[in-house]
Design an enzyme around this catalytic site. Structure first.
Site, mmCIF file in Angstrom:
data_model
loop_
_atom_site.group_PDB
_atom_site.id
_atom_site.type_symbol
_atom_site.label_atom_id
_atom_site.label_comp_id
_atom_site.label_asym_id
_atom_site.label_seq_id
_atom_site.Cartn_x
_atom_site.Cartn_y
_atom_site.Cartn_z
ATOM 1 N N ARG A 152 6.912 11.019 -7.426
ATOM 2 C CA ARG A 152 7.039 9.543 -8.002
ATOM 3 C C ARG A 152 5.648 8.341 -8.057
ATOM 4 O O ARG A 152 6.170 7.611 -9.289
ATOM 5 C CB ARG A 152 7.882 8.706 -6.499
ATOM 6 C CG ARG A 152 8.901 9.061 -6.500
ATOM 7 C CD ARG A 152 9.124 8.147 -5.027
ATOM 8 N NE ARG A 152 9.128 8.881 -3.657
ATOM 9 C CZ ARG A 152 9.945 9.799 -2.556
ATOM 10 N NH1 ARG A 152 11.040 10.072 -2.248
ATOM 11 N NH2 ARG A 152 9.136 9.808 -1.992
ATOM 12 N N ASP A 173 2.897 21.005 -9.974
ATOM 13 C CA ASP A 173 3.016 20.402 -9.106
ATOM 14 C C ASP A 173 3.878 21.859 -8.467
ATOM 15 O O ASP A 173 4.232 22.646 -9.538
ATOM 16 C CB ASP A 173 4.114 19.773 -9.336
ATOM 17 C CG ASP A 173 5.045 19.120 -8.412
ATOM 18 O OD1 ASP A 173 5.985 19.474 -7.787
ATOM 19 O OD2 ASP A 173 4.657 17.345 -8.227
ATOM 20 N N ASP A 258 -8.646 6.157 -1.500
ATOM 21 C CA ASP A 258 -8.374 5.274 -0.782
ATOM 22 C C ASP A 258 -8.111 5.128 0.736
ATOM 23 O O ASP A 258 -7.366 5.002 1.409
ATOM 24 C CB ASP A 258 -6.848 4.279 -1.572
ATOM 25 C CG ASP A 258 -6.435 3.549 -1.053
ATOM 26 O OD1 ASP A 258 -7.015 2.220 -0.009
ATOM 27 O OD2 ASP A 258 -5.043 3.353 -0.379
ATOM 28 N N GLU A 263 -10.157 7.436 9.351
ATOM 29 C CA GLU A 263 -9.870 6.127 9.306
ATOM 30 C C GLU A 263 -9.921 5.668 10.418
ATOM 31 O O GLU A 263 -8.534 5.652 11.621
ATOM 32 C CB GLU A 263 -8.166 6.443 8.314
ATOM 33 C CG GLU A 263 -8.679 6.595 6.873
ATOM 34 C CD GLU A 263 -7.343 6.157 6.230
ATOM 35 O OE1 GLU A 263 -6.663 5.913 6.212
ATOM 36 O OE2 GLU A 263 -7.290 6.529 5.661
ATOM 37 N N HIS A 282 -7.864 2.037 2.544
ATOM 38 C CA HIS A 282 -5.907 2.695 2.551
ATOM 39 C C HIS A 282 -5.089 1.511 2.189
ATOM 40 O O HIS A 282 -4.270 0.931 3.465
ATOM 41 C CB HIS A 282 -5.825 2.926 4.081
ATOM 42 C CG HIS A 282 -4.410 3.884 3.928
ATOM 43 N ND1 HIS A 282 -4.124 5.111 4.501
ATOM 44 C CD2 HIS A 282 -3.777 3.798 2.866
ATOM 45 C CE1 HIS A 282 -3.897 6.045 4.240
ATOM 46 N NE2 HIS A 282 -2.725 4.972 3.794
ATOM 47 N N ILE A 283 -5.715 0.624 0.743
ATOM 48 C CA ILE A 283 -4.679 0.037 0.705
ATOM 49 C C ILE A 283 -3.435 0.056 -0.469
ATOM 50 O O ILE A 283 -2.928 -0.434 -1.227
ATOM 51 C CB ILE A 283 -5.796 -2.015 0.336
ATOM 52 C CG1 ILE A 283 -6.035 -0.755 -1.313
ATOM 53 C CG2 ILE A 283 -5.944 -2.030 1.125
ATOM 54 C CD1 ILE A 283 -7.056 -2.078 -1.492
ATOM 55 N N ALA A 285 -0.356 0.258 -0.753
ATOM 56 C CA ALA A 285 0.743 0.200 -0.416
ATOM 57 C C ALA A 285 0.788 -2.020 0.442
ATOM 58 O O ALA A 285 1.767 -2.252 0.785
ATOM 59 C CB ALA A 285 1.799 0.579 0.763
HETATM 60 P P1 NAD Z 1 6.704 12.637 -4.045
HETATM 61 O O1 NAD Z 1 7.211 13.492 -2.925
HETATM 62 O O2 NAD Z 1 7.659 11.518 -4.714
HETATM 63 O O3 NAD Z 1 5.839 13.258 -4.451
HETATM 64 C C1 NAD Z 1 5.492 14.085 -4.268
HETATM 65 C C2 NAD Z 1 5.341 15.538 -5.207
HETATM 66 O O4 NAD Z 1 3.827 16.433 -4.848
HETATM 67 C C3 NAD Z 1 6.049 16.280 -5.438
HETATM 68 O O5 NAD Z 1 6.259 16.169 -6.634
HETATM 69 C C4 NAD Z 1 5.706 17.730 -5.063
HETATM 70 O O6 NAD Z 1 6.640 18.735 -5.380
HETATM 71 C C5 NAD Z 1 4.516 17.858 -5.314
HETATM 72 N N1 NAD Z 1 4.052 18.931 -3.907
HETATM 73 C C6 NAD Z 1 4.013 19.094 -2.954
HETATM 74 N N2 NAD Z 1 3.441 19.584 -1.906
HETATM 75 C C7 NAD Z 1 2.362 20.927 -2.858
HETATM 76 C C8 NAD Z 1 2.110 21.145 -3.119
HETATM 77 N N3 NAD Z 1 1.576 22.393 -2.129
HETATM 78 N N4 NAD Z 1 1.746 21.809 -4.935
HETATM 79 C C9 NAD Z 1 1.626 20.573 -5.430
HETATM 80 N N5 NAD Z 1 2.455 19.750 -5.624
HETATM 81 C C10 NAD Z 1 2.858 19.121 -4.508
HETATM 82 O O7 NAD Z 1 5.739 11.598 -3.443
HETATM 83 P P2 NAD Z 1 4.847 10.056 -3.471
HETATM 84 O O8 NAD Z 1 5.829 9.394 -2.803
HETATM 85 O O9 NAD Z 1 4.924 10.567 -4.686
HETATM 86 O O10 NAD Z 1 4.099 10.227 -2.416
HETATM 87 C C11 NAD Z 1 2.634 10.823 -2.781
HETATM 88 C C12 NAD Z 1 1.512 10.882 -1.355
HETATM 89 O O11 NAD Z 1 1.204 9.372 -2.068
HETATM 90 C C13 NAD Z 1 2.675 10.709 -0.328
HETATM 91 O O12 NAD Z 1 2.847 11.635 -0.204
HETATM 92 C C14 NAD Z 1 1.381 10.003 0.435
HETATM 93 O O13 NAD Z 1 1.058 10.313 1.435
HETATM 94 C C15 NAD Z 1 0.806 8.897 -0.104
HETATM 95 N N6 NAD Z 1 1.119 8.310 -0.260
HETATM 96 C C16 NAD Z 1 -0.529 7.107 0.207
HETATM 97 C C17 NAD Z 1 -0.281 5.289 0.270
HETATM 98 C C18 NAD Z 1 -1.658 4.274 0.343
HETATM 99 O O14 NAD Z 1 -1.118 4.084 0.632
HETATM 100 N N7 NAD Z 1 -2.742 5.864 -0.097
HETATM 101 C C19 NAD Z 1 0.740 4.814 0.331
HETATM 102 C C20 NAD Z 1 2.593 5.675 0.365
HETATM 103 C C21 NAD Z 1 2.041 7.342 0.216
#
Ligand code: NAD
Length: 308
Positions: A152, A173, A258, A263, A282-283, A285
């Site tokens: 996503r 991926d 971020d 943390e 860590h902002i 979201a």
């Molecule tokens: P998502 O599940 O939609 O996408 C993650 C992608 O990574 C998937 O396409 C998956 O196939 C791929 N993946 C998983 N394991 C893998 C590997 N070993 N090698 C290669 N690709 C791999 O998740 P998303 O919603 O896009 O979120 C991604 C990450 O962002 C979350 O896991 C979360 O930790 C982080 N996040 C951070 C914040 C923030 O405040 N900075 C907020 C929300 C999410």
């Protein structure tokens, strides 16, 4: 006379509460109670909504009687004892899509901030300097962006950077994303190729045993000396000590972070002393819109659950 009662135990958007009420739920709001308070008040509630607080411990869960759903208005479930909930047949839901756009925009913001030395310039101007010579930057247009994890958030970053900045997109991926290839001309490559060929690398994988320290010393050494690394996923995906070496010794040009292995980032941390790194607390979201979407997404899921 209400059939279902919802306890809102954290600050969620007013629209989410209105949505629940207009669908016939009795909603009580008690923001961030202590464990004792939550355990003593949970009886009689069918659903509980929290954010990253309060803690929903085993004791809280075992104090409930009619609880069916625990909802996290956001993504991470670290504050919820999911195992204890499952053991009681309580469903745990979250709002995984709610913050995708916000995190993606932050990642792009960090890229531009590093590429154009915006934070550096600001810091030095406040000291009364005019750091024009030291703030020579690079354009992102026409450069190659490598997305690690095109889910996503990763695919949203790819879209903004392709359509808005005219970057060429590589991605790595576990599986191919045909839509990304069709719509953005993105090219699927292995991790090694991505690291070697990208001018900007942006990490968007979840933290798993496989992604822990995915970006280590060996892989950082594959990157271009002019490259920028962006991490808005989880701190543990990057080996921080290796990254600090890379930034100090010029294996890469800069980084935007971020998320951190520890943390809040400790006060004297080595990252704080480097001029070629941009840090945010860590902002990803932390936007009005992401919070609103998270509240509404879990409210809709609760309504659906009890409609069945
Ligand atoms: P998502 O599940 O939609 O996408 C993650 C992608 O990574 C998937 O396409 C998956 O196939 C791929 N993946 C998983 N394991 C893998 C590997 N070993 N090698 C290669 N690709 C791999 O998740 P998303 O919603 O896009 O979120 C991604 C990450 O962002 C979350 O896991 C979360 O930790 C982080 N996040 C951070 C914040 C923030 O405040 N900075 C907020 C929300 C999410």
């Amino acid at each position: 006379t209400y059939k279902y009662r919802v306890l809102v135990a954290s600050h969620i958007h007013e629209k989410a509460i209105e949505l629940l009420r207009s669908n016939g739920f009795d909603v009580a709001v008690r923001e961030e109670p202590s464990e004792d308070e939550l355990a003593s008040m949970i009886k009689g509630f069918h659903a509980l909504i929290v954010r990253s607080k309060p803690l929903v411990t085993k004791r809280v869960i075992e104090s409930s009687d009619v609880l069916k759903v625990i909802a996290r208005a956001g993504v991470g479930l670290d504050n919820i004892d999911v195992k204890a909930a499952k053991a009681r047949g309580i469903e745990v839901i979250n709002a995984p899509a709610s913050s995708s756009v916000s995190v993606a925009e932050l990642a792009v913001g960090l890229m531009i901030t590093v590429a154009r030395k915006i934070a550096f310039s600001d810091r030095h101007m406040r000291l009364g300097e005019w750091p024009k010579k030291q703030a020579m930057g690079i354009e992102l247009n026409g450069k190659t962006l490598g997305i690690i994890g095109a889910g996503r958030i990763g695919s949203t970053v790819a879209k903004i950077c392709r359509l808005g900045l005219g970057m060429n997109i590589l991605y790595y991926d576990l599986s191919k994303n045909e839509q990304l290839e069709r719509e953005l001309g993105a090219r699927y490559v292995d991790l090694e190729t991505l690291l070697k060929e990208s001018d900007v690398v942006s990490i968007h994988v979840p933290l798993t045993p496989e992604t822990q320290h995915l970006i280590n010393e060996k892989r950082l050494r594959l990157m271009k000396k002019t490259a920028i690394l962006i991490n808005t996923s989880r701190g543990q995906v990057v080996d921080t000590n290796a990254l600090i070496k890379a930034l100090k010794e010029g294996w890469i040009a800069g980084a935007g972070l971020d998320v951190f292995e520890e943390e809040p980032l400790p006060k004297d941390h080595a990252l704080l002393k480097l001029d070629n790194v941009v840090l945010t607390p860590h902002i990803g979201a932390s936007t009005v819109e992401a919070q609103e979407k998270a509240g509404i997404e879990v409210a809709e899921k609760i309504i659906d659950y009890f409609r069945k």
